[in-house]
Design a protein around this motif. Sequence first.
Motif, short mmCIF file in Angstrom:
data_model
loop_
_atom_site.label_atom_id
_atom_site.label_comp_id
_atom_site.label_asym_id
_atom_site.label_seq_id
_atom_site.Cartn_x
_atom_site.Cartn_y
_atom_site.Cartn_z
N MET A 206 0.77 -1.19 0.01
CA MET A 206 -0.03 0.00 -0.07
C MET A 206 0.81 1.28 0.01
O MET A 206 0.45 2.29 -0.20
CB MET A 206 -0.95 -0.07 1.07
N LYS A 207 2.24 0.95 0.09
CA LYS A 207 3.09 2.31 0.08
C LYS A 207 2.93 3.38 -0.69
O LYS A 207 2.52 4.47 -0.41
CB LYS A 207 4.43 1.56 0.30
N ASP A 208 2.68 2.92 -2.04
CA ASP A 208 2.80 4.00 -3.27
C ASP A 208 1.23 4.74 -3.02
O ASP A 208 1.12 5.94 -3.07
CB ASP A 208 2.69 3.45 -4.53
N LEU A 466 -10.48 3.13 -2.31
CA LEU A 466 -9.55 2.64 -1.44
C LEU A 466 -8.30 2.82 -2.40
O LEU A 466 -7.94 2.30 -3.58
CB LEU A 466 -9.73 1.22 -1.13
N ASN A 467 -7.19 3.70 -1.50
CA ASN A 467 -5.68 3.64 -2.22
C ASN A 467 -5.70 3.94 -3.90
O ASN A 467 -5.10 3.13 -4.32
CB ASN A 467 -5.13 2.33 -1.81
N GLY A 468 -6.66 4.96 -4.07
CA GLY A 468 -6.40 5.33 -5.57
C GLY A 468 -7.17 4.54 -6.36
O GLY A 468 -7.08 4.85 -7.68
N LYS A 469 -7.93 3.93 -6.08
CA LYS A 469 -8.95 3.10 -6.63
C LYS A 469 -10.48 2.96 -6.46
O LYS A 469 -10.84 3.09 -5.38
CB LYS A 469 -8.65 1.70 -7.26
N SER A 503 -23.36 -3.70 -2.86
CA SER A 503 -22.68 -2.47 -2.48
C SER A 503 -21.47 -2.85 -2.08
O SER A 503 -21.11 -3.99 -1.89
CB SER A 503 -23.60 -2.05 -1.23
N ALA A 504 -20.62 -1.95 -1.89
CA ALA A 504 -18.76 -2.15 -1.51
C ALA A 504 -18.61 -1.22 -0.34
O ALA A 504 -19.33 -0.22 -0.26
CB ALA A 504 -18.24 -1.97 -2.69
N ALA A 505 -17.70 -1.42 0.47
CA ALA A 505 -17.44 -0.88 1.64
C ALA A 505 -15.61 -0.84 1.71
O ALA A 505 -15.14 -1.87 1.29
CB ALA A 505 -17.82 -1.24 2.88
N ALA A 506 -15.04 0.05 1.98
CA ALA A 506 -13.40 0.11 1.94
C ALA A 506 -12.95 0.08 3.46
O ALA A 506 -13.57 0.92 4.19
CB ALA A 506 -12.98 1.51 1.45
N ASP A 507 -12.06 -0.94 3.68
CA ASP A 507 -11.78 -1.17 4.86
C ASP A 507 -10.25 -0.41 4.93
O ASP A 507 -9.01 -0.98 4.30
CB ASP A 507 -11.13 -2.62 5.34
N TYR A 508 -10.15 0.90 5.23
CA TYR A 508 -8.92 1.77 5.13
C TYR A 508 -7.98 1.34 5.91
O TYR A 508 -6.72 1.61 5.50
CB TYR A 508 -9.37 3.39 5.45
N VAL A 509 -8.11 0.50 7.08
CA VAL A 509 -7.10 0.41 7.98
C VAL A 509 -6.41 -1.06 7.38
O VAL A 509 -5.21 -1.04 7.56
CB VAL A 509 -7.70 -0.02 9.34
#
Length: 574
Positions: A206-208, A466-469, A503-509
């Motif tokens: 996930m760094k980039d 999530l992370n650019g997508k 539906s979709a949900a983002a796990d940011y952690v």
Amino acid sequence: MATCVGNEVVAAVENEICCPICLEEFEEPKCLPSCAHNVCQLCLEGMIKKRNNVIECPVCRAKSIIPDGGVAAFPKNHLLVRLIERSPGRKEKKCIKEALNNCSEKLERAKTALEGMEDRFEKAKSEVEETRKKIASTAERIITMVRVQEQKLMDGVDKKFRESVDELIFVEQKSTTLELCGNASSCMQTVQDIMENAELADVKDMKDALVEELDDFSKSLEIQTSWVISVFCGPFDVSFTITNSVEKFIEDECSLGKLVTNATSSQPFVADVADSDLSQPEGSVGCVASVKSSTDHIPDQSVADYSSFGSVLLTVDNSSTRISNFNPFAVACWRNSGHFAALDEEKKRVHIFNERGEESHSFRIPFGDLWDIAVANDEIVVVNRESNRLLYYEVDGTFKKKHVIVPRDDVKFTSLSVDLHGRFIISSSQHYGEEVLPCVLVYNPSGRFISFGEGLLQSPEKAAFLNGKFFVPDSECGSVFVFDKSGDFVKQIGQCQLESPSSAAADYVGGKVLVSDNSNSAIYVFSQEGLLLQHFHSQFPPKQIALTDNCKKLLICSDTGDSRNKIQLVTYRL
């Protein structure tokens, strides 16, 4: 087994390269001669400020004599230095920390600039009030004929204040800056949570995306800060000169006095603090590429613990809430507090619940065909599909007049989600035989937007970023379409697992994407690359899902088939 051993080795290395005083990676590690324990040079220098020529080891309490050259003369542990330089993930963590520090500096500068702008504004208003008092006190001592001049001078002060300070600009830009600072703080908190809780391999992957996300916020904060600093940059100075005597006053043709001001009317440059990704022209569509279908594999489950995934914590329905004919249609969560909002489309009501599922209050929306709900900066936003509008409400139910412009007649707002940047992700889908263009629209806080998915999506549902997508479930295609942040198509995922994703949900952690499937009555967890990590079957077909409590719990709005839908809170991540 190999992964477990590798993780143990990495953990052991991380323990050995941390200073026992500051608990950070060693900076210039020095080896104490009496016990061979290692301590940072700066930490040792801090320890000897109150000592003479002996230092006590912070680990074993063994005493070592300080050489003539001070702690710098202790031998340097070159083996530790090489171990630190070669430790896994060090470069990635350093890069992310630098991006965090940069974003933090820009955030603090923006907050400081905002405070300065508020102080200058209040000072200008205070000086205006003082001038008004002088004018009024002087006018009261003069006969009735001076009242006309008094009013003229009053009007003059107000006019000069309006010319020098635009209060509408102040209020609007203060709101914009606060919203941007709040979104940046939330993003930074999420990145810090990832650094603390995510697996090392996930951090490297996930760094980039994380650095890019933080850099985007840094740029936006820097632009907005420059704007804030430019507002009211000149002093607002008004003085009032009175006449020396009544005779002089009459000779001056009833002039009560003169206004003198050196206030500068600053015209700040127009700064666009919106996400730079939303610069495409109106109605632009990302290119479509063909993707070869492949069967996802399930990775080693030791990477993440899903042992309790799907355990029901509480159920919110007619019996638990005692709300008459409670029929929730959509849900939205406050990310950190655990509170959530539910939309009852039939009764045209929004219900607010705490983390225990207890209703705190509700309010009615008297108009429109209501389809979805979202939480954005402590505001409740509801989709009115009938009029193609987003309705904004304070948490207490106070209506706020804001508008999001529909780009074309064949677009129909259907579902809504909000990402960490405060952007609205809106899907447009066909229902009831309507002539509707299936696509996704993304609006940033300034109102600019991009649209994508035309000609590719058939029935897009509630999406996530999530992370650019962008991850867009399509119930007709039975998969999730992935687009980059500019709206260009990347690939499809879940073709072999999903039937009718809702539906979709983002796990940011954790850096994962959760997808609900209405036909399969299941919730799926995918990696960002599209690998299926875990799934569980829900009691009823899920209409919508949302993550809450810092992505530790999952909220499911289910269709029970009897017009009495339920909301369930289940475990997700330990």
